[in-house]
Design a protein around this motif. Sequence first.
Motif, PDB file in Angstrom:
ATOM      1  N   PHE A  77     -22.732 -19.222  56.649  1.00 65.23           N
ATOM      2  CA  PHE A  77     -23.193 -20.026  57.782  1.00 65.23           C
ATOM      3  C   PHE A  77     -22.029 -20.700  58.481  1.00 65.23           C
ATOM      4  O   PHE A  77     -20.923 -20.796  57.945  1.00 65.23           O
ATOM      5  N   ARG A  78     -22.313 -21.154  59.694  1.00 64.18           N
ATOM      6  CA  ARG A  78     -21.423 -22.017  60.477  1.00 64.18           C
ATOM      7  C   ARG A  78     -22.198 -23.292  60.761  1.00 64.18           C
ATOM      8  O   ARG A  78     -23.388 -23.245  61.062  1.00 64.18           O
ATOM      9  N   LYS A  79     -21.527 -24.411  60.682  1.00 63.61           N
ATOM     10  CA  LYS A  79     -22.125 -25.697  61.051  1.00 63.61           C
ATOM     11  C   LYS A  79     -21.274 -26.284  62.170  1.00 63.61           C
ATOM     12  O   LYS A  79     -20.045 -26.306  62.075  1.00 63.61           O
ATOM     13  N   VAL A  80     -21.941 -26.765  63.196  1.00 64.87           N
ATOM     14  CA  VAL A  80     -21.264 -27.415  64.312  1.00 64.87           C
ATOM     15  C   VAL A  80     -21.896 -28.789  64.488  1.00 64.87           C
ATOM     16  O   VAL A  80     -23.108 -28.902  64.671  1.00 64.87           O
ATOM     17  N   TYR A  81     -21.080 -29.820  64.370  1.00 63.80           N
ATOM     18  CA  TYR A  81     -21.547 -31.195  64.575  1.00 63.80           C
ATOM     19  C   TYR A  81     -21.100 -31.649  65.954  1.00 63.80           C
ATOM     20  O   TYR A  81     -19.941 -31.504  66.320  1.00 63.80           O
ATOM     21  N   TYR A  82     -22.029 -32.211  66.710  1.00 62.59           N
ATOM     22  CA  TYR A  82     -21.735 -32.737  68.040  1.00 62.59           C
ATOM     23  C   TYR A  82     -21.896 -34.254  68.012  1.00 62.59           C
ATOM     24  O   TYR A  82     -22.969 -34.757  67.688  1.00 62.59           O
ATOM     25  N   ILE A  83     -20.836 -34.974  68.364  1.00 58.13           N
ATOM     26  CA  ILE A  83     -20.900 -36.426  68.509  1.00 58.13           C
ATOM     27  C   ILE A  83     -20.985 -36.715  70.004  1.00 58.13           C
ATOM     28  O   ILE A  83     -20.145 -36.240  70.781  1.00 58.13           O
ATOM     29  N   SER A  84     -21.983 -37.489  70.423  1.00 59.46           N
ATOM     30  CA  SER A  84     -22.208 -37.735  71.848  1.00 59.46           C
ATOM     31  C   SER A  84     -21.001 -38.404  72.498  1.00 59.46           C
ATOM     32  O   SER A  84     -20.211 -39.072  71.825  1.00 59.46           O
ATOM     33  N   PRO A  85     -20.869 -38.227  73.824  1.00 59.31           N
ATOM     34  CA  PRO A  85     -19.723 -38.813  74.525  1.00 59.31           C
ATOM     35  C   PRO A  85     -19.577 -40.323  74.331  1.00 59.31           C
ATOM     36  O   PRO A  85     -18.471 -40.835  74.265  1.00 59.31           O
ATOM     37  N   ASN A  86     -20.689 -41.031  74.183  1.00 60.99           N
ATOM     38  CA  ASN A  86     -20.609 -42.485  73.990  1.00 60.99           C
ATOM     39  C   ASN A  86     -20.680 -42.870  72.506  1.00 60.99           C
ATOM     40  O   ASN A  86     -20.845 -44.031  72.178  1.00 60.99           O
ATOM     41  N   ASN A  87     -20.582 -41.870  71.613  1.00 57.31           N
ATOM     42  CA  ASN A  87     -20.574 -42.083  70.167  1.00 57.31           C
ATOM     43  C   ASN A  87     -21.877 -42.697  69.654  1.00 57.31           C
ATOM     44  O   ASN A  87     -21.917 -43.328  68.609  1.00 57.31           O
ATOM     45  N   PHE A 135     -24.932 -40.974  69.098  1.00 58.84           N
ATOM     46  CA  PHE A 135     -25.757 -40.128  68.250  1.00 58.84           C
ATOM     47  C   PHE A 135     -25.014 -38.841  67.899  1.00 58.84           C
ATOM     48  O   PHE A 135     -24.031 -38.476  68.527  1.00 58.84           O
ATOM     49  N   ALA A 136     -25.528 -38.184  66.851  1.00 55.32           N
ATOM     50  CA  ALA A 136     -24.937 -36.920  66.385  1.00 55.32           C
ATOM     51  C   ALA A 136     -26.031 -35.870  66.240  1.00 55.32           C
ATOM     52  O   ALA A 136     -27.180 -36.189  65.923  1.00 55.32           O
ATOM     53  N   ASN A 137     -25.654 -34.620  66.469  1.00 49.10           N
ATOM     54  CA  ASN A 137     -26.551 -33.479  66.305  1.00 49.10           C
ATOM     55  C   ASN A 137     -25.817 -32.399  65.533  1.00 49.10           C
ATOM     56  O   ASN A 137     -24.579 -32.393  65.466  1.00 49.10           O
ATOM     57  N   GLU A 138     -26.586 -31.478  65.005  1.00 48.62           N
ATOM     58  CA  GLU A 138     -26.017 -30.417  64.181  1.00 48.62           C
ATOM     59  C   GLU A 138     -26.625 -29.074  64.595  1.00 48.62           C
ATOM     60  O   GLU A 138     -27.844 -28.937  64.670  1.00 48.62           O
ATOM     61  N   ASP A 164     -28.444 -39.921  59.987  1.00 45.40           N
ATOM     62  CA  ASP A 164     -27.446 -40.850  59.464  1.00 45.40           C
ATOM     63  C   ASP A 164     -26.353 -41.158  60.473  1.00 45.40           C
ATOM     64  O   ASP A 164     -25.477 -41.939  60.206  1.00 45.40           O
ATOM     65  N   GLY A 165     -26.379 -40.540  61.636  1.00 49.20           N
ATOM     66  CA  GLY A 165     -25.546 -40.946  62.743  1.00 49.20           C
ATOM     67  C   GLY A 165     -24.117 -40.452  62.747  1.00 49.20           C
ATOM     68  O   GLY A 165     -23.711 -39.589  61.976  1.00 49.20           O
ATOM     69  N   THR A 166     -23.356 -41.081  63.626  1.00 47.11           N
ATOM     70  CA  THR A 166     -22.012 -40.590  63.919  1.00 47.11           C
ATOM     71  C   THR A 166     -20.991 -40.930  62.843  1.00 47.11           C
ATOM     72  O   THR A 166     -20.113 -40.128  62.563  1.00 47.11           O
ATOM     73  N   GLN A 167     -21.083 -42.099  62.229  1.00 42.25           N
ATOM     74  CA  GLN A 167     -20.053 -42.497  61.261  1.00 42.25           C
ATOM     75  C   GLN A 167     -20.076 -41.613  60.018  1.00 42.25           C
ATOM     76  O   GLN A 167     -19.028 -41.154  59.554  1.00 42.25           O
ATOM     77  N   SER A 168     -21.249 -41.356  59.470  1.00 39.41           N
ATOM     78  CA  SER A 168     -21.303 -40.513  58.275  1.00 39.41           C
ATOM     79  C   SER A 168     -20.891 -39.078  58.601  1.00 39.41           C
ATOM     80  O   SER A 168     -20.276 -38.398  57.782  1.00 39.41           O
ATOM     81  N   THR A 169     -21.220 -38.615  59.799  1.00 39.35           N
ATOM     82  CA  THR A 169     -20.792 -37.276  60.218  1.00 39.35           C
ATOM     83  C   THR A 169     -19.276 -37.212  60.321  1.00 39.35           C
ATOM     84  O   THR A 169     -18.651 -36.267  59.840  1.00 39.35           O
ATOM     85  N   THR A 170     -18.687 -38.216  60.929  1.00 40.94           N
ATOM     86  CA  THR A 170     -17.225 -38.269  61.058  1.00 40.94           C
ATOM     87  C   THR A 170     -16.568 -38.376  59.685  1.00 40.94           C
ATOM     88  O   THR A 170     -15.566 -37.697  59.420  1.00 40.94           O
ATOM     89  N   PHE A 208     -31.152 -26.318  65.539  1.00 38.77           N
ATOM     90  CA  PHE A 208     -30.461 -27.470  66.102  1.00 38.77           C
ATOM     91  C   PHE A 208     -31.265 -28.714  65.783  1.00 38.77           C
ATOM     92  O   PHE A 208     -32.467 -28.764  66.065  1.00 38.77           O
ATOM     93  N   THR A 209     -30.640 -29.706  65.175  1.00 40.90           N
ATOM     94  CA  THR A 209     -31.353 -30.927  64.800  1.00 40.90           C
ATOM     95  C   THR A 209     -30.503 -32.163  65.058  1.00 40.90           C
ATOM     96  O   THR A 209     -29.274 -32.104  65.029  1.00 40.90           O
TER      97      THR A 209
END
Length: 188
Positions: free
Chosen positions: A145-155, A157-160, A69-75, A64-65
């Motif tokens: 593998f499986r990848k799961v991206y989490y975008i925080s409720p307030n947008n 930060f992002a985690n993977e 590059d944040g939420t926009q690039s993840t989205t 888990f990391t």
Amino acid sequence: MDRNKKILLAIVAFIILAILGLLLLIGSTDITMEGTGAYVTVPNDYELNTDSGVASKGDVNIFFTGLLDGTQSTTDFYKAISANGKSAGYENITEDTINGFKVYEYAAKADNLTVLKYGSSTKWVEYTPVNLTDMTGSKIQADHFRKVYYISPNNAFANELTIYAKNPETDLYTQEVNDIIHKIALKE
């Protein structure tokens, strides 16, 4: 004297039981894997390699990391996978909400990935195949593998969360793995 021996024996037995209870409690604590502003908990029967940050149980490996590059690039990456991911080898592409986090997920066989192209007639973006690396930057040799991206409720930060296996027969969709995916929480 007999009464004093019984009291002393009872005290010693109580202390031994208290120590054993404490050791049992310490030994049964789940593993907390921290990212940026959030964490995921993994059952205590996983073994955590503190150098690589990978928790393992049998053939299942998890790390888990936080994503720099944040939420926009993840989205944006998820939009590309949603639109054209299957043609580039991505599968089981889903979108969900877990504990207030926006969640994007996909799976892949590591050797089946190709360049992912996404865009319109005015702007095209190409994403090279995903490479798995641990916290030390070392490449991970995985079969699937499986990848799961989490975008925080307030947008903010992002985690993977990455779940992978080297053995092609390993099931990454067990109830235990799905439960881990749902154990995302904000740091306080």
